[in-house]
Design a protein around this motif. Sequence first.
Motif, mmCIF file in Angstrom:
data_model
loop_
_atom_site.group_PDB
_atom_site.id
_atom_site.type_symbol
_atom_site.label_atom_id
_atom_site.label_comp_id
_atom_site.label_asym_id
_atom_site.label_seq_id
_atom_site.Cartn_x
_atom_site.Cartn_y
_atom_site.Cartn_z
ATOM 1 N N ALA A 269 69.422 13.167 16.433
ATOM 2 C CA ALA A 269 68.584 14.370 16.452
ATOM 3 C C ALA A 269 68.079 14.586 17.868
ATOM 4 C CB ALA A 269 67.402 14.219 15.501
ATOM 5 N N PHE A 270 68.385 15.760 18.406
ATOM 6 C CA PHE A 270 67.941 16.135 19.738
ATOM 7 C C PHE A 270 66.655 16.940 19.629
ATOM 8 C CE2 PHE A 270 72.483 15.477 20.105
ATOM 9 C CZ PHE A 270 72.571 14.704 21.248
ATOM 10 N N ARG A 271 65.701 16.640 20.496
ATOM 11 C CA ARG A 271 64.417 17.336 20.506
ATOM 12 C C ARG A 271 64.568 18.702 21.153
ATOM 13 N NH1 ARG A 271 61.542 13.933 23.496
ATOM 14 N NH2 ARG A 271 61.389 12.530 21.728
ATOM 15 N N ALA A 272 64.031 19.716 20.489
ATOM 16 C CA ALA A 272 64.012 21.078 21.020
ATOM 17 C C ALA A 272 62.555 21.481 21.241
ATOM 18 C CB ALA A 272 64.676 22.043 20.038
ATOM 19 N N GLU A 273 62.311 22.201 22.308
ATOM 20 C CA GLU A 273 60.937 22.607 22.625
ATOM 21 C C GLU A 273 60.459 23.785 21.776
ATOM 22 O OE1 GLU A 273 58.872 20.889 24.603
ATOM 23 O OE2 GLU A 273 60.530 19.458 24.788
ATOM 24 N N THR A 274 61.398 24.622 21.308
ATOM 25 C CA THR A 274 61.013 25.806 20.526
ATOM 26 C C THR A 274 61.939 25.957 19.319
ATOM 27 O OG1 THR A 274 62.503 27.319 21.683
ATOM 28 C CG2 THR A 274 60.282 27.006 22.633
ATOM 29 N N ARG A 275 61.467 26.709 18.346
ATOM 30 C CA ARG A 275 62.302 27.016 17.184
ATOM 31 C C ARG A 275 63.487 27.889 17.588
ATOM 32 N NH1 ARG A 275 57.946 27.769 12.218
ATOM 33 N NH2 ARG A 275 57.053 25.686 12.448
ATOM 34 N N ALA A 276 63.287 28.760 18.572
ATOM 35 C CA ALA A 276 64.387 29.596 19.054
ATOM 36 C C ALA A 276 65.502 28.730 19.629
ATOM 37 C CB ALA A 276 63.883 30.590 20.098
ATOM 38 N N ALA A 277 65.150 27.628 20.262
ATOM 39 C CA ALA A 277 66.162 26.718 20.799
ATOM 40 C C ALA A 277 66.948 26.057 19.669
ATOM 41 C CB ALA A 277 65.508 25.668 21.692
ATOM 42 N N VAL A 278 66.277 25.746 18.562
ATOM 43 C CA VAL A 278 66.974 25.195 17.392
ATOM 44 C C VAL A 278 67.978 26.222 16.862
ATOM 45 C CG1 VAL A 278 66.705 24.411 14.997
ATOM 46 C CG2 VAL A 278 65.098 23.632 16.752
ATOM 47 N N ASP A 279 67.526 27.473 16.744
ATOM 48 C CA ASP A 279 68.413 28.547 16.283
ATOM 49 C C ASP A 279 69.626 28.679 17.204
ATOM 50 O OD1 ASP A 279 66.394 28.981 14.407
ATOM 51 O OD2 ASP A 279 65.679 30.832 15.351
ATOM 52 N N ALA A 280 69.384 28.646 18.512
ATOM 53 C CA ALA A 280 70.463 28.792 19.491
ATOM 54 C C ALA A 280 71.424 27.605 19.431
ATOM 55 C CB ALA A 280 69.882 28.946 20.899
ATOM 56 N N PHE A 281 70.890 26.407 19.258
ATOM 57 C CA PHE A 281 71.731 25.214 19.099
ATOM 58 C C PHE A 281 72.683 25.396 17.926
ATOM 59 C CE2 PHE A 281 72.010 21.700 16.073
ATOM 60 C CZ PHE A 281 72.834 20.807 16.751
ATOM 61 N N HIS A 282 72.148 25.807 16.791
ATOM 62 C CA HIS A 282 72.962 25.956 15.584
ATOM 63 C C HIS A 282 74.083 26.974 15.806
ATOM 64 C CE1 HIS A 282 73.776 27.173 11.338
ATOM 65 N NE2 HIS A 282 73.763 25.866 11.196
ATOM 66 N N ALA A 283 73.745 28.117 16.372
ATOM 67 C CA ALA A 283 74.738 29.166 16.623
ATOM 68 C C ALA A 283 75.805 28.685 17.609
ATOM 69 C CB ALA A 283 74.053 30.427 17.149
ATOM 70 N N ALA A 284 75.377 28.023 18.673
ATOM 71 C CA ALA A 284 76.320 27.546 19.686
ATOM 72 C C ALA A 284 77.236 26.458 19.117
ATOM 73 C CB ALA A 284 75.564 27.025 20.904
#
Length: 127
Positions: free
Chosen positions: A69-84
């Motif tokens: 599990a990689f730490r993300a600073e924002t929920r938007a970064a989690v969303d972007a990770f998933h899409a990418a």
Amino acid sequence: MLDHIGIDVSDLKTSRAFYAAALAPLGYRVIQELTAEQTGANPIVMFGIDAPEFVIAEDKAPGLGNHIAFRAETRAAVDAFHAAALKAGGRDNGGPGLRPDYGPTYYAAFVFDPDGFNIEAVCHAPE
């Protein structure tokens, strides 16, 4: 960078006892335990000092417990990770969203990488 690492184990009760004893001198303790019903797959035990950092999962769905599990600073970064990750050839293993069984602000997304490992991005921020 890393939030936590998880591994599959063949016998959760035996491994729980082993890791509880072996990690205690390092300051680690059982932080939380979740049933198969709560996780939707494997029962798990989370170890850490202040927060979960090492997770063991009984191996009933191979690959599910073996994860990073990689730490993300924002929920938007989690969303972007998933899409990418999906665009790069990953397979969905749980879209972005809150996981209240893991904590009230635990916002995560999961994908299987090309080798079938469960990769997660997680944000602990309240919003």
